[in-house]
Scaffold this motif. Structure first.
Motif, short mmCIF file in Angstrom:
data_model
loop_
_atom_site.label_atom_id
_atom_site.label_comp_id
_atom_site.label_asym_id
_atom_site.label_seq_id
_atom_site.Cartn_x
_atom_site.Cartn_y
_atom_site.Cartn_z
N ASP A 1 0.83 -1.21 0.00
CA ASP A 1 0.00 0.00 0.00
C ASP A 1 0.86 1.26 0.00
O ASP A 1 0.60 2.20 -0.75
N ARG A 2 1.89 1.29 0.83
CA ARG A 2 2.79 2.45 0.86
C ARG A 2 3.53 2.60 -0.46
O ARG A 2 3.70 3.70 -0.97
N ASN B 1 2.52 1.57 -3.45
CA ASN B 1 1.58 2.06 -4.46
C ASN B 1 1.24 3.54 -4.26
O ASN B 1 1.06 4.28 -5.24
N TYR B 2 1.19 3.98 -3.02
CA TYR B 2 0.94 5.39 -2.73
C TYR B 2 2.09 6.24 -3.28
O TYR B 2 1.85 7.27 -3.93
#
Length: 145
Positions: A105-106, A108-109
């Motif tokens: 998630d980080r 992709n952010y």
């Protein structure tokens, strides 16, 4: 048109992008990674399966020796692991570890921030034209003798 600064601006843009990514990695507590690791992680995240070194090299447009070096560093950091093929011992697969899944998630952010920053104030037509021109420029150097 004064074209003598084209290569300079390409070089400066690359340096600025790398600095931007390094800062975002640090802000997101991923500063053990370097920007070039992102290509390998992206290839593995997108494939959703284990890949061979050759498959990774093809996907990211790097030679196998460069990929091997980057993958070995990712192994040392605990983000990927090697697995020998049971049918052909010459083939080695590279897969994501739980640590890599935990940061997805980080990761992709940060990737979305890079794209948003890169294309800020670009129309869809400008993005398409820019990509076309970059591919043309890249091809010119690739095909040069």
């Amino acid at each position: 048109m004064n074209d003598k600064y084209i290569i300079y601006f390409i070089s400066r843009t690359k340096a600025n992008m790398i600095k931007f990514i390094e800062n975002r990695l640090k802000e997101n507590k991923l500063d053990d990674l370097i920007p070039t690791h992102g290509n390998i992680l992206t290839a593995l995240y997108e494939s959703d399966k284990k890949l061979t070194m050759k498959e990774i090299a093809t996907k990211i447009g790097k030679d196998k020796s460069t990929v091997t070096s980057l993958v070995n560093k990712l192994i040392d950091l605990g983000y990927v692991e090697k697995e020998k093929c049971t049918k052909d011992k010459r083939v080695t697969y590279i897969g994501l570890t739980q640590k890599a899944h935990d940061i997805e998630d980080r990761f992709n952010y940060i990737s979305s921030q890079v794209k948003q920053t890169a294309y800020k104030n670009f129309t869809e037509e400008e993005k398409a034209e820019f990509l076309r021109l970059l591919k043309k420029l890249s091809s010119n150097f690739k095909n040069a003798k």
